[in-house]
Write an enzyme that holds these catalytic residues in place. Structure first.
Site, PDB file in Angstrom:
ATOM      1  N   GLU A  38       0.822  -1.210   0.000  1.00  0.00           N
ATOM      2  CA  GLU A  38       0.000   0.000   0.000  1.00  0.00           C
ATOM      3  C   GLU A  38       0.866   1.275   0.000  1.00  0.00           C
ATOM      4  O   GLU A  38       0.470   2.292  -0.572  1.00  0.00           O
ATOM      5  CB  GLU A  38      -0.951  -0.053   1.213  1.00  0.00           C
ATOM      6  CG  GLU A  38      -2.004   1.029   1.256  1.00  0.00           C
ATOM      7  CD  GLU A  38      -2.780   1.260  -0.046  1.00  0.00           C
ATOM      8  OE1 GLU A  38      -3.133   0.265  -0.727  1.00  0.00           O
ATOM      9  OE2 GLU A  38      -3.011   2.432  -0.404  1.00  0.00           O
ATOM     10  N   HIS A  40       3.678   1.776  -1.624  1.00  0.00           N
ATOM     11  CA  HIS A  40       4.027   2.076  -3.028  1.00  0.00           C
ATOM     12  C   HIS A  40       2.802   2.592  -3.774  1.00  0.00           C
ATOM     13  O   HIS A  40       2.900   3.517  -4.595  1.00  0.00           O
ATOM     14  CB  HIS A  40       4.497   0.809  -3.754  1.00  0.00           C
ATOM     15  CG  HIS A  40       5.772   0.230  -3.226  1.00  0.00           C
ATOM     16  ND1 HIS A  40       5.802  -0.962  -2.544  1.00  0.00           N
ATOM     17  CD2 HIS A  40       7.053   0.658  -3.306  1.00  0.00           C
ATOM     18  CE1 HIS A  40       7.058  -1.248  -2.218  1.00  0.00           C
ATOM     19  NE2 HIS A  40       7.830  -0.279  -2.664  1.00  0.00           N
TER      20      HIS A  40
END
Ligand code: PAF
EC number: 6.3.2.1
Length: 280
Positions: A38, A40
């Protein structure tokens, strides 16, 4: 859903981005080593806000790992990564081989001083030379208007900013806030290495950071607060590489004239090295 073009070569990436460039559209890049989580994805969403087209690179960069580090074990989940990026409207995924990025005879380095001195460099002396050379190559391959990096790797963000400025790279470097698990642990691809027990203990790192930042912000004695923080982490089973207060822009030692400060930590839990940081 957008089907991202998977580009294995720099030439293919440039061809893919050519129409956007010709149409004067803004391009944003998110450099990653894959194993996307999440954190990234939030960088990709930020990139989407900054530009018309988004390119994500997935490349586990060997030059930023020491021979004793986890290059071989580093999680590689490209199919799943591309599946996630498909839902976010990413136009291109640049996933080159090591040979494409470092052809035989490769003999060039990029060395950044200033913010790369100390902290990570004291424990991973090879690291920023590896990051600097690969980020330079990624930015020159895509020539994005904007590149988004996570604040989780705060020293890396400062080093990339300095380097882009010094080398006149035509890319604006954007730092995006760290995404955390419910208990405060910063998301990281390396969190998968933690055992269930270590995972429970790992959240202490953010508690120590938050409490120390508040105490220092309230005017407490930074030296004593940091020493207590290191002891608290050690008592919980961490092996602390550093817990240090630095100038938030230059990462130089803090002086009476320092305008904004950042508290940075790196500590081992078993065989997993965790890093985190917070504004003070
Ligand atoms: O932060 C990372 O994932 C890497 O250091 C980067 C910036 C993609 C360079 O390999």
């Amino acid at each position: 859903m957008t089907e991202p073009a998977i580009c294995r070569s720099i030439a293919a990436l440039r061809d893919t981005l050519k129409p956007a460039r010709m149409a004067d559209e803004r391009i944003a890049m998110v450099p990653t080593m894959g194993a996307l989580h999440e954190g990234h994805l939030s960088l990709v969403r930020r990139a989407r806000q900054e530009a018309d087209r988004v390119v994500v690179s997935i490349f586990v960069n060997p030059t930023q790992f020491a021979p004793t580090e986890d290059f071989d074990a580093y999680p590689r989940t490209e199919e799943r990564d591309v599946e996630l990026l498909r839902t976010l409207g990413v136009e291109a995924v640049f996933a080159p081989s090591v040979g494409e990025m470092y052809p035989a005879g490769f003999a060039t380095g990029v060395s950044v001083g200033g913010p790369s001195v100390g902290l990570e460099s004291d424990f991973r002396p090879h690291f920023f030379n590896g990051v600097a050379v690969v980020v330079t190559k990624l930015l020159l391959a895509a020539l994005p208007d904007v590149a988004v990096f996570g604040e989780k790797d705060y020293q890396q963000l400062c080093v990339v900013r300095r380097m882009a400025l010094d080398l006149n790279l035509p890319t604006r470097i954007v730092g995006a806030e760290t995404v955390r698990e419910a208990d405060g642990l910063a998301m990281s691809s390396r969190n998968v290495y933690l055992s269930p027990d270590e995972r429970r203990t790992a959240a202490l790192i953010q508690t120590v950071l938050t409490e120390a930042a508040t105490a220092i912000g309230d005017g407490g004695d930074a030296g004593a607060i940091l020493a207590a923080g290191r002891e608290r982490l050690a008592a919980a089973g961490f092996r602390v590489d550093y817990l240090e207060l630095r100038d938030a822009d230059t990462l130089a030692a803090v002086t009476a004239g320092t305008a904004s400060r950042r508290l940075l930590v790196a500590a081992w839990l078993g065989r997993t090295r965790l890093i985190d940081n917070i504004a003070v």
